[in-house]
Design a protein around this motif. Structure first.
Motif: not given
Ligand code: NAD
Length: 479
Positions: A142, A145, A170, A223-224, A226, A246-247, A249, A467-468, A470
């Motif tokens: 992705v 992170v 990532c 981008k993510k 967590t 953003k994604k 978790s 989860e990480f 795309e």
């Protein structure tokens, strides 16, 4: 604070960086200062994203085998330093040394498992509807992170996020909890020696979490996110993630029910509940928070449970005999005391634990209370301490309704010898994790995470790797 830091510094773009401003880390068992670490600011937060963004360009293009090799080296170095990592964790977090060693091994099991799983990031081809086309599904990392972690598992909450992120390709910026930055920086030292390229892993220690994390939430290059921690902070980050889509978790709070049916093996149930309730002094998101015992076995269960609790030793985690260390801080102690007072005021019966010297260190006696009802605070709010409330129930439908009747859905436990009940409870509990005759279910290869307000997404297992990643659909026309 100008005191000399006792670490090499925060970890930024492949270097350990010292700052003029440092903050103290306190041992909750003695109130002593055990270290000073750099107090990172928005400036270091931004530099960390710059570094991670730059490093992503090449790290994301490495082969899975290259990434796996570095993860294996990291694993080995963590293993070699098990003793120092564990004792550092005990002096900054309080958990008994044996538990701290167990956590390092558990934390490292994610590094090992995701090193192997990196090689199994498979795409797909899907049958097309016309001859001239091919449908290809690719998986790609992705991007940068941001990982934000709590103090209760200072190592495992980092590796459970960082190992799959790195395996996926990532790069990461990490903000450990302000109470436990030393373990995080030691993990960074191991990663540095393992040879991860500069910028792939960055660790920003700070006493000002919002200042650092806000920079990451606002930066569209991240981008993510967590996060593991409390539900209110998780919700806040989810809102902030919306602006740059953003994604997200989230591993948030729990309020785990622990159900003991009329046919349960009482000795096994006591063993399971002691393990689940008092590990880490009750400061785990999956720990038994509400104990529901069938009314027909209330007396023998309570007797055996109270006897087991009386054998627990409370004290400084460096002492080998100790089973329960201190709580993390004064607020944690106050919260548990408040829940206890509320329950006793509303009619709960107190079964005292072993005597404890609470003058020096945030120690608390483990306490069992019975005749507990669902209107008591300890049945509605996460306790995060060594208070074990026992309530009775009369039939399975009633207890499942009570167990499911909260906004939380992380872990639930059932002790039963009936296969039919085991299946029925596992299918009807609205929880992400169900332990049947198992008080300690979490392992690297299984999905860990919550339903409802306990979180979003999963950690561990191949689901944790997804989860990480795309998913990219490539439509290939043969013209
Ligand atoms: P917390 O939410 O206060 O802190 C967690 C992290 O968030 C820390 O790094 C902290 O510095 C940071 N933080 C705090 N305020 C912030 C803000 N405004 N903006 C950005 N970051 C911020 O939680 P805690 O007290 O450290 O941890 C205990 C909680 O974590 C419990 O509720 C527990 O159930 C939960 N937890 C969940 C899991 C899980 O896997 N579901 C695992 C461990 C702990």
């Amino acid at each position: 604070m100008k005191e000399q830091p006792l670490t090499k510094g925060l970890y930024l773009n492949g270097e350990f960086v010292q700052l003029d401003d440092n903050f103290a880390v306190q041992n909750p068992a003695t109130f002593e200062t055990v270290g000073y670490v750099p107090n990172g600011t928005a400036k270091e937060a931004k530099l960390a994203v710059d570094a991670a963004h730059e490093a992503f360009k090449t790290w994301s293009k490495t082969t899975a085998y290259e990434r796996a090799e570095l993860l294996e080296k990291w694993y080995k170095l963590i293993n070699d330093r098990l003793e120092v990592l564990a004792s550092t964790m005990t002096i900054e977090q309080g958990k008994p040394l044996a538990e701290a060693k167990g956590e390092i091994q558990y934390a490292n099991s994610f590094v090992k498992w995701f090193a192997e799983e990196a090689k199994r990031i498979y795409g797909e081809t899907i049958p097309a509807s016309v001859h001239s086309k091919r449908i290809i599904v690719q998986k790609q990392p992705v991007g940068v992170v941001a990982a934000i972690t709590p103090w209760n598992f200072p190592a495992a909450m980092i590796t459970r996020k960082v190992a799959p992120a790195l395996a996926a390709g990532c790069t990461v910026v990490i903000k450990p909890a302000e109470q436990t930055p030393l373990t995080a920086l030691l993990l960074a030292e191991c990663a540095h020696e393992a040879g991860f390229p500069a910028g792939v892993i960055n660790v920003i220690t700070t006493e000002k979490p919002a200042e650092v994390v806000d920079v990451w939430m606002e930066d569209s290059r991240v981008k993510k996110v967590t996060f593991t921690g409390s539900t209110p902070v998780g919700k806040l980050l989810m809102r902030k993630a919306a602006d740059t889509v953003k994604k997200v978790s989230l591993e948030l709070g729990g309020l785990a029910p622990f159900i003991i049916t009329e046919d349960a093996n009482i000795q096994e149930a006591v063993k399971g509940v002691v393990q689940s309730k008092f590990r880490n002094a009750g400061q785990t998101c999956v720990c038994a928070n509400r104990i529901y015992v069938h009314e027909s076995i209330k007396e023998p269960f309570l007797k055996a449970f109270h006897e087991a609790v009386l054998t627990l030793q409370v004290g400084n985690g460096l002492d080998e005999k100790v089973d329960i260390g201190p709580l993390i801080d004064e607020n944690a102690v106050k919260k548990v005391q408040h829940q206890l007072e509320d329950a006793v005021e509303k009619g709960a019966k107190l079964h005292e634990g072993p005597s404890v010297n609470m003058d020096k260190g945030y120690f608390m006696k483990p306490v069992v209370i019975s005749d507990v009802t669902d209107d008591m605070l300890c049945m509605q709010e996460e306790t995060f301490g060594p208070l074990a409330p026992v309530s009775t129930y009369s039939d399975d439908e009633e207890v499942i309704q009570r167990a499911n009747g909260t906004p939380f859905g992380l872990a639930a436990y059932v002790y039963t010898q009936s296969l039919k009940k085991a299946v029925w409870f596992s299918e009807n509990l609205e929880y992400g994790i169900v332990g049947i005759n198992d008080g300690l279910p979490s392992v690297a290869q299984a999905p860990f995470g919550g339903m409802k307000e306990s979180g979003l997404g999963r950690e561990g297992s191949h689901y944790g790797l997804d989860e990480f990643l795309e998913i990219k659909f490539v439509s290939l026309q043969l013209i």
